[in-house]
Design an enzyme around this catalytic site. Structure first.
Site, PDB file in Angstrom:
ATOM      1  N   GLY A  87     -27.478  -6.090 -29.269  1.00 33.27           N
ATOM      2  CA  GLY A  87     -27.467  -7.533 -29.125  1.00 33.27           C
ATOM      3  C   GLY A  87     -28.701  -7.987 -28.378  1.00 33.27           C
ATOM      4  O   GLY A  87     -29.266  -7.242 -27.567  1.00 33.27           O
ATOM      5  N   CYS A 134     -27.805  -3.184 -20.860  1.00 31.20           N
ATOM      6  CA  CYS A 134     -28.559  -4.367 -21.248  1.00 31.20           C
ATOM      7  C   CYS A 134     -30.028  -4.010 -21.409  1.00 31.20           C
ATOM      8  O   CYS A 134     -30.586  -3.286 -20.579  1.00 31.20           O
ATOM      9  CB  CYS A 134     -28.381  -5.448 -20.173  1.00 31.20           C
ATOM     10  SG  CYS A 134     -29.237  -6.985 -20.519  1.00 31.20           S
ATOM     11  N   LEU A 135     -30.655  -4.552 -22.442  1.00 31.50           N
ATOM     12  CA  LEU A 135     -32.079  -4.315 -22.651  1.00 31.50           C
ATOM     13  C   LEU A 135     -32.919  -4.913 -21.530  1.00 31.50           C
ATOM     14  O   LEU A 135     -34.037  -4.465 -21.296  1.00 31.50           O
ATOM     15  CB  LEU A 135     -32.518  -4.890 -24.005  1.00 31.50           C
ATOM     16  CG  LEU A 135     -31.855  -4.250 -25.230  1.00 31.50           C
ATOM     17  CD1 LEU A 135     -32.291  -4.967 -26.497  1.00 31.50           C
ATOM     18  CD2 LEU A 135     -32.169  -2.767 -25.310  1.00 31.50           C
ATOM     19  N   HIS A 189     -26.265 -14.423 -21.217  1.00 29.84           N
ATOM     20  CA  HIS A 189     -27.723 -14.557 -21.128  1.00 29.84           C
ATOM     21  C   HIS A 189     -28.149 -16.009 -21.362  1.00 29.84           C
ATOM     22  O   HIS A 189     -29.015 -16.525 -20.660  1.00 29.84           O
ATOM     23  CB  HIS A 189     -28.435 -13.663 -22.146  1.00 29.84           C
ATOM     24  CG  HIS A 189     -28.556 -12.243 -21.725  1.00 29.84           C
ATOM     25  ND1 HIS A 189     -29.277 -11.844 -20.620  1.00 29.84           N
ATOM     26  CD2 HIS A 189     -28.055 -11.113 -22.274  1.00 29.84           C
ATOM     27  CE1 HIS A 189     -29.225 -10.528 -20.511  1.00 29.84           C
ATOM     28  NE2 HIS A 189     -28.477 -10.067 -21.497  1.00 29.84           N
ATOM     29  N   HIS A 224     -21.336 -11.060 -23.706  1.00 26.01           N
ATOM     30  CA  HIS A 224     -22.472 -10.571 -22.920  1.00 26.01           C
ATOM     31  C   HIS A 224     -23.728 -11.381 -23.251  1.00 26.01           C
ATOM     32  O   HIS A 224     -24.448 -11.826 -22.359  1.00 26.01           O
ATOM     33  CB  HIS A 224     -22.686  -9.077 -23.226  1.00 26.01           C
ATOM     34  CG  HIS A 224     -23.890  -8.471 -22.603  1.00 26.01           C
ATOM     35  ND1 HIS A 224     -23.799  -7.555 -21.579  1.00 26.01           N
ATOM     36  CD2 HIS A 224     -25.213  -8.617 -22.868  1.00 26.01           C
ATOM     37  CE1 HIS A 224     -25.026  -7.176 -21.233  1.00 26.01           C
ATOM     38  NE2 HIS A 224     -25.896  -7.800 -22.000  1.00 26.01           N
ATOM     39  N   GLU A 225     -23.973 -11.590 -24.550  1.00 23.30           N
ATOM     40  CA  GLU A 225     -25.174 -12.322 -24.968  1.00 23.30           C
ATOM     41  C   GLU A 225     -25.082 -13.808 -24.608  1.00 23.30           C
ATOM     42  O   GLU A 225     -26.083 -14.421 -24.228  1.00 23.30           O
ATOM     43  CB  GLU A 225     -25.438 -12.128 -26.462  1.00 23.30           C
ATOM     44  CG  GLU A 225     -25.676 -10.693 -26.888  1.00 23.30           C
ATOM     45  CD  GLU A 225     -26.758  -9.962 -26.108  1.00 23.30           C
ATOM     46  OE1 GLU A 225     -27.709 -10.602 -25.639  1.00 23.30           O
ATOM     47  OE2 GLU A 225     -26.648  -8.727 -25.965  1.00 23.30           O
ATOM     48  N   GLN A 266     -33.749 -13.542 -23.440  1.00 20.97           N
ATOM     49  CA  GLN A 266     -34.332 -12.251 -23.080  1.00 20.97           C
ATOM     50  C   GLN A 266     -35.761 -12.085 -23.582  1.00 20.97           C
ATOM     51  O   GLN A 266     -36.489 -11.228 -23.091  1.00 20.97           O
ATOM     52  CB  GLN A 266     -33.467 -11.107 -23.616  1.00 20.97           C
ATOM     53  CG  GLN A 266     -32.113 -11.007 -22.957  1.00 20.97           C
ATOM     54  CD  GLN A 266     -31.289  -9.918 -23.588  1.00 20.97           C
ATOM     55  OE1 GLN A 266     -30.583 -10.159 -24.560  1.00 20.97           O
ATOM     56  NE2 GLN A 266     -31.402  -8.713 -23.052  1.00 20.97           N
TER      57      GLN A 266
END
Length: 168
Positions: free
Chosen positions: A46, A92-93, A138, A134-135, A51
């Site tokens: 994701g 997470c990225l 962000h 989660h996204e 991000q």
């Protein structure tokens, strides 16, 4: 398509709240394509526009085993269908190398636009529901580490800052 730079914690731009998309344009679709390329290359499941330093309410997800089920959510709005929380180890990225257990609702309903600008409503559960939440965090300027203790969060911050200094 292009690989985009992924912001890493504690970059303050990750805390910026994304604005709704008013119209899906060719540039919106290009951003979506670039986000998918970036997510797959990372590799991740994701990616939110925040991000990659674009503060619009756009996110991409692919939780399939083979990376063959790309899904786009523009201006996602969720409704919790089951108040029971499930525990998931999230990574997470933007917080590379760290995983923590987070509790989230397991069943949700999401209303969003797709890359064509059409609005749909779907019920989601399991990993897709968790990843979507989660996204969306962000897009709201939150990170999964906001759900853990301040002490753990500070340790992660120090380790990532050190790694960023060493790369610079």
């Amino acid at each position: 398509m292009a690989l985009l730079d992924i912001l890493e914690f504690p970059d303050p731009r990750l805390r910026k709240v994304a604005k709704p998309v008013t119209e899906v344009t060719d540039s919106t679709r290009q951003l979506i394509d670039d986000m998918f390329e970036t997510m797959y290359a990372a590799p991740g499941i994701g990616l939110a526009a925040t991000q990659v330093n674009v503060h619009e309410r756009i996110l991409v997800i692919d939780v399939s085993e083979n990376g063959d089920d790309p899904q786009v959510f523009i201006n996602p709005e969720i409704e919790v269908l089951d108040p029971n929380l499930g525990e998931y180890d999230e990574g997470c990225l933007s917080v590379p190398g760290f995983y923590e257990t987070v509790q989230r609702p397991q069943r949700i309903r999401v209303t969003s636009m797709g890359r064509d600008g059409e609005t749909t409503t779907r019920e989601l559960d399991g990993l897709l529901a968790i990843c979507l939440q989660h996204e969306i965090d962000h897009l709201d300027g939150k990170l999964f580490i906001d759900y853990i203790s301040p002490l753990k969060r500070q340790r992660i911050r120090k380790k990532l800052e050190k790694a960023q200094r060493q790369r610079a």
